[in-house]
Design an enzyme around this catalytic site. Structure first.
Site, PDB file in Angstrom:
ATOM      1  N   ASN A   1       1.545  45.166  36.967  1.00 46.81           N
ATOM      2  CA  ASN A   1       3.029  43.997  37.321  1.00 46.81           C
ATOM      3  C   ASN A   1       2.610  44.526  38.979  1.00 46.81           C
ATOM      4  O   ASN A   1       3.004  45.732  39.275  1.00 46.81           O
ATOM      5  CB  ASN A   1       4.102  43.310  37.708  1.00 46.81           C
ATOM      6  CG  ASN A   1       4.201  43.136  36.134  1.00 46.81           C
ATOM      7  OD1 ASN A   1       3.618  42.445  35.129  1.00 46.81           O
ATOM      8  ND2 ASN A   1       5.853  43.461  36.081  1.00 46.81           N
ATOM      9  N   GLY A   2       1.679  43.465  39.522  1.00 45.01           N
ATOM     10  CA  GLY A   2       1.516  44.452  40.849  1.00 45.01           C
ATOM     11  C   GLY A   2      -0.031  44.148  41.121  1.00 45.01           C
ATOM     12  O   GLY A   2      -0.949  43.486  40.553  1.00 45.01           O
TER      13      GLY A   2
ATOM     14  N   GLU B   1      24.825  29.969  55.942  1.00 44.86           N
ATOM     15  CA  GLU B   1      24.968  29.707  54.712  1.00 44.86           C
ATOM     16  C   GLU B   1      26.424  30.342  53.883  1.00 44.86           C
ATOM     17  O   GLU B   1      26.708  29.713  53.099  1.00 44.86           O
ATOM     18  CB  GLU B   1      24.193  29.976  54.320  1.00 44.86           C
ATOM     19  CG  GLU B   1      23.132  27.890  54.580  1.00 44.86           C
ATOM     20  CD  GLU B   1      22.010  28.769  53.963  1.00 44.86           C
ATOM     21  OE1 GLU B   1      21.237  27.310  53.461  1.00 44.86           O
ATOM     22  OE2 GLU B   1      21.122  29.090  53.944  1.00 44.86           O
TER      23      GLU B   1
ATOM     24  N   LYS C   1      22.114  23.063  45.712  1.00 36.01           N
ATOM     25  CA  LYS C   1      20.873  23.807  44.913  1.00 36.01           C
ATOM     26  C   LYS C   1      20.227  22.689  45.776  1.00 36.01           C
ATOM     27  O   LYS C   1      19.407  23.394  46.345  1.00 36.01           O
ATOM     28  CB  LYS C   1      21.141  25.319  44.073  1.00 36.01           C
ATOM     29  CG  LYS C   1      19.409  25.393  43.951  1.00 36.01           C
ATOM     30  CD  LYS C   1      19.351  26.493  44.933  1.00 36.01           C
ATOM     31  CE  LYS C   1      18.552  27.211  44.871  1.00 36.01           C
ATOM     32  NZ  LYS C   1      18.175  27.869  46.319  1.00 36.01           N
TER      33      LYS C   1
ATOM     34  N   GLU D   1      15.929  30.277  61.106  1.00 36.12           N
ATOM     35  CA  GLU D   1      16.288  30.321  59.529  1.00 36.12           C
ATOM     36  C   GLU D   1      17.090  31.445  59.743  1.00 36.12           C
ATOM     37  O   GLU D   1      17.607  31.840  58.435  1.00 36.12           O
ATOM     38  CB  GLU D   1      14.731  31.152  58.841  1.00 36.12           C
ATOM     39  CG  GLU D   1      14.715  31.867  57.222  1.00 36.12           C
ATOM     40  CD  GLU D   1      15.589  30.182  56.366  1.00 36.12           C
ATOM     41  OE1 GLU D   1      15.968  30.481  55.941  1.00 36.12           O
ATOM     42  OE2 GLU D   1      15.740  29.181  56.902  1.00 36.12           O
TER      43      GLU D   1
ATOM     44  N   HIS E   1      17.432  28.511  79.939  1.00 37.96           N
ATOM     45  CA  HIS E   1      17.780  27.097  80.471  1.00 37.96           C
ATOM     46  C   HIS E   1      18.789  25.716  79.519  1.00 37.96           C
ATOM     47  O   HIS E   1      19.225  25.566  78.962  1.00 37.96           O
ATOM     48  CB  HIS E   1      16.696  25.828  79.563  1.00 37.96           C
ATOM     49  CG  HIS E   1      15.791  26.218  80.273  1.00 37.96           C
ATOM     50  ND1 HIS E   1      15.236  26.027  81.867  1.00 37.96           N
ATOM     51  CD2 HIS E   1      14.051  26.939  80.257  1.00 37.96           C
ATOM     52  CE1 HIS E   1      13.862  25.844  81.660  1.00 37.96           C
ATOM     53  NE2 HIS E   1      13.365  26.524  81.401  1.00 37.96           N
TER      54      HIS E   1
ATOM     55  N   CYS F   1       3.097  38.975  35.214  1.00 34.54           N
ATOM     56  CA  CYS F   1       5.210  38.502  35.037  1.00 34.54           C
ATOM     57  C   CYS F   1       5.738  39.641  34.606  1.00 34.54           C
ATOM     58  O   CYS F   1       6.825  39.970  34.491  1.00 34.54           O
ATOM     59  CB  CYS F   1       5.219  37.280  34.667  1.00 34.54           C
ATOM     60  SG  CYS F   1       6.899  36.298  35.453  1.00 34.54           S
TER      61      CYS F   1
ATOM     62  N   ARG G   1       9.434  33.132  33.930  1.00 41.48           N
ATOM     63  CA  ARG G   1       8.754  33.718  35.091  1.00 41.48           C
ATOM     64  C   ARG G   1       7.427  32.786  35.612  1.00 41.48           C
ATOM     65  O   ARG G   1       7.220  33.215  36.182  1.00 41.48           O
ATOM     66  CB  ARG G   1       9.684  35.286  35.417  1.00 41.48           C
ATOM     67  CG  ARG G   1       9.786  35.596  35.214  1.00 41.48           C
ATOM     68  CD  ARG G   1       9.860  36.959  35.393  1.00 41.48           C
ATOM     69  NE  ARG G   1      11.881  37.658  35.757  1.00 41.48           N
ATOM     70  CZ  ARG G   1      12.309  38.226  36.803  1.00 41.48           C
ATOM     71  NH1 ARG G   1      11.852  36.712  38.076  1.00 41.48           N
ATOM     72  NH2 ARG G   1      13.645  37.906  36.629  1.00 41.48           N
TER      73      ARG G   1
ATOM     74  N   TRP H   1       0.171  36.858  35.531  1.00 41.23           N
ATOM     75  CA  TRP H   1      -0.196  35.707  36.861  1.00 41.23           C
ATOM     76  C   TRP H   1      -1.943  36.412  37.373  1.00 41.23           C
ATOM     77  O   TRP H   1      -1.130  37.696  37.863  1.00 41.23           O
ATOM     78  CB  TRP H   1       0.720  35.077  37.650  1.00 41.23           C
ATOM     79  CG  TRP H   1       1.694  34.056  37.167  1.00 41.23           C
ATOM     80  CD1 TRP H   1       2.866  34.344  37.971  1.00 41.23           C
ATOM     81  CD2 TRP H   1       1.912  33.397  37.511  1.00 41.23           C
ATOM     82  NE1 TRP H   1       3.557  33.525  37.906  1.00 41.23           N
ATOM     83  CE2 TRP H   1       3.355  32.627  37.183  1.00 41.23           C
ATOM     84  CE3 TRP H   1      -0.172  31.880  37.283  1.00 41.23           C
ATOM     85  CZ2 TRP H   1       2.981  30.970  37.824  1.00 41.23           C
ATOM     86  CZ3 TRP H   1       0.479  31.116  37.003  1.00 41.23           C
ATOM     87  CH2 TRP H   1       1.930  30.397  36.791  1.00 41.23           C
TER      88      TRP H   1
ATOM     89  N   LYS I   1      20.695  31.203  57.569  1.00 39.57           N
ATOM     90  CA  LYS I   1      20.909  31.984  56.078  1.00 39.57           C
ATOM     91  C   LYS I   1      22.629  32.993  56.838  1.00 39.57           C
ATOM     92  O   LYS I   1      23.121  32.705  56.099  1.00 39.57           O
ATOM     93  CB  LYS I   1      20.291  33.896  56.128  1.00 39.57           C
ATOM     94  CG  LYS I   1      18.993  33.071  55.261  1.00 39.57           C
ATOM     95  CD  LYS I   1      19.386  32.486  53.729  1.00 39.57           C
ATOM     96  CE  LYS I   1      18.445  31.752  53.253  1.00 39.57           C
ATOM     97  NZ  LYS I   1      18.096  29.986  53.485  1.00 39.57           N
TER      98      LYS I   1
END
Length: 613
Positions: free
Chosen positions: A100-101, A493, A608, A486, A509, A2, A27, A74, A490
């Protein structure tokens, strides 16, 4: 994976690092640590759990010095523990790294280093980095050259910071891909480095953002930026106003844009602590699932609303294919009104970013009232859905501010994949070979997402071409049919363009009547089991004058020939292709809306968290 904070200058680094990590605490993390150069020696303090425990340890065992680095983690490789917490130190004690990664080739590198006599002190992938720096330093004249050679050995997307007692006048930082940002703060005779701006804005407003495949040599009185070939690069110093909202956005114009780019980090975070890559197992302890209870499951319902429902549709394909359990998907607002057949051996999975969605909570109550067990996949820790469920999976993506969900869509796709692998393991539907391969696939997810993001310029060019369209048709089949839904959602939205997602096999059809030169058609056509069928759909759209935008696998000559616009994604196992295929569609919708000058983060009429029916 994080937070990262580093400091070099005249002040004591310890409180600066701890305060900076505190500002990144939102985070999420499971351990924390810091390393400070004190009297010529690197002193490391690490602790499991909250940052307050690290602060208490530092209070008991004080450490001070003018250069240091810190980290909140994490777990990805190895359980949360003191020995697995960052920073990691080399065998000589002279080099220390935070990271990180995911190092995709860490097992290969670990074996190579072990054969050279390196003794590892942790289970992490990160530790290979510090040992590589140590190895190359013995052959090179500078820390930056040893670090640069190390970075070129790593596969995946990374943010890395290195310091050494051998060269106490510098910090080395690098960004490789999009595994979170690397920001450098310029002070007066002092410098700061962090994974995100809020950690250092109390000290300086003058910021440099590292680009991918760049590294920085940071000294008290200056900064040098290099590429991975060691060549000097120019950089821009950005002046940031003291605005908490602007600070959170960082280098991005909108939260949505930032959150799309944060997916490399959020995907790593959702995998974190749940996968044993060495043994090839998935662990989801919060589900409270045993082998006995897994074998008794007769059926699963997945219920959700909007974007979360599309994730559930992908989950159906994953669980049925991998765990061989029949799955139904239900829009939460309809679930309780159709008197579903439920009972003790039927599980209901509710997906909700907020964990407070009224319809989804009502669906969970319906399931409980009829004796079914419930699981929740949620992002908000402590939310109602998490509290009332029999078990849960936390998305671990961090806050999502943009109303149109992005990182809280791709995270549950991976969570459902891990759930399918766990169920398949416990029920005995997976061979050891298949299980290990499915688990190994997860190590590549963040870097594949990073490669999708690196093609943003091409996507922006496509957005300009579609800027004035009024309607758009999205087509997909199989596991990517929900991604067509999806992608269309998007666009609706945030750009207010009418868009419709449709199963490609159903085009003849009805929807084929709409296709002409004024109807762009977005086609999901990666190299998956439905690929040849999708080529046929493209041919049919082209025959009717349609403009085709194809999401396809890099290097596909058929798509190169047929499609008018190409949104390339890397070669991906088909079971994970939805994670990659949706990213260019998120960016496409974002750039169309942004170019239209719309309020991307707060589109009209939307909220949200939908807490009413």
């Amino acid at each position: 994976m994080c937070g990262i904070v580093g400091y070099i200058g005249p002040q004591n680094a310890t409180p600066i690092i701890l305060n900076g990590l505190k500002r990144l605490e939102y985070r999420g993390y499971d351990s924390a640590g810091l390393a400070v150069l004190q009297n010529g020696q690197l002193e490391v303090r690490r602790e499991v759990g909250k940052l307050s425990r690290l602060a208490a340890l530092v209070n008991e065992q004080p450490v001070s010095g003018n250069i240091g680095i810190g980290h909140t983690r994490w777990a990805t490789h190895g359980e949360p523990s003191t020995r697995n917490a960052h920073p990691h130190v080399g065998m000589t004690g002279d080099f220390v790294v935070v990271h990180n990664g995911i190092v995709e080739n860490f097992m290969e590198l670990r074996s190579e280093l072990s054969a050279e006599g390196v003794i590892f002190q942790s289970e992490t992938d990160t530790e290979v980095i510090v040992h590589l720096v140590e190895r190359f330093y013995s052959k090179e004249s500078t820390l930056e050259e040893a670090a640069r050679k190390t970075f070129t050995q790593l596969r995946g997307a990374h943010a890395i910071v290195v310091i050494s007692s051998r060269e106490p006048d510098k910090i080395i930082a690098a960004r490789i891909g999009n595994a979170g940002g690397v920001v450098i703060g310029l002070g007066d005779g002092e410098m700061f480095v962090a994974s995100d701006m809020p950690a250092i804005l109390e000290h300086t407003r003058r910021i440099v953002f590292l680009e991918s495949l760049q590294m920085a040599v940071i000294k008290r009185d200056g900064l040098e930026v290099l590429n991975m070939e060691g060549e000097k690069q120019t950089y821009e110093v950005v002046s940031v106003s003291w605005d908490p909202v602007a600070a959170e956005k960082g280098e991005y114009r909108h939260f949505m844009h930032k959150e799309i780019h944060e997916q490399v980090r959020s995907l790593t975070d959702t995998i974190a602590g749940r996968v044993d890559f060495e043994k090839g197992f998935v662990r989801l302890p919060e589900l409270n699932l045993t082998e006995e209870s897994a074998r008794k499951i007769k059926k699963i319902y997945i219920t959700a609303c909007g974007t979360a429902y599309h994730a559930g549709m992908v989950g159906k394909v994953l669980i049925e294919n991998i765990a061989r359990i029949p799955v139904e998907t239900d829009i939460a607002s309809e679930f309780r009104y159709r008197n579903p057949i439920l009972g003790p051996d039927i599980y209901v999975i509710a997906i909700s970013q907020s964990g407070e969605t009224a319809d989804t909570l009502a669906a969970m109550e319906e399931a409980r009232s009829k004796g079914s067990r419930t699981w929740a996949i949620v992002n908000a820790i402590g939310s109602q859905a998490m509290r009332v469920s029999d078990g849960y999976i936390s998305m671990q993506t961090g806050p999502e501010i943009g109303v149109a969900s992005t990182k809280a869509f791709t995270a549950p796709l991976v969570d459902l994949y891990m759930l399918a692998v766990l169920l398949g393991t416990l029920r005995g539907t997976l061979s050891e070979k298949d299980r290990r391969q499915l688990v190994a696939n997860l190590a590549h997810v963040p870097s594949m997402a990073s490669r999708c993001l690196e093609r943003e310029d091409d996507i922006q060019a496509t957005a300009r071409a579609l800027l004035n369209t009024s309607h758009c048709l999205y087509l997909g089949r199989g596991i990517n049919m929900p991604i067509a839904y999806e992608g269309a959602l998007k666009l609706k939205e945030i750009s207010y363009i009418h868009a419709e997602g449709y199963p490609a096999g159903e085009m003849k059809h009805g929807p084929i009547a709409l296709i002409d030169k004024n109807m762009p058609v977005v086609v999901l056509a990666p190299r998956d089991p439905w690929y040849e069928k999708m080529l046929s759909q493209i041919e049919q759209a082209k025959a009717r004058g349609g403009t085709v935008i194809a999401v396809a696998t890099e290097g596909d000559e058929n798509i190169e020939r047929l499609a008018d616009y190409k949104l390339w994604i890397p070669q991906t196992p088909w079971v994970l292709s939805p994670v990659m295929a949706v990213i260019p569609l998120q960016l496409l919708a974002y750039h169309i809306a942004s170019l239209r000058g719309l309020d991307v983060d707060q589109p009209r009429n939307l909220a949200k968290s939908v807490t009413v029916e």
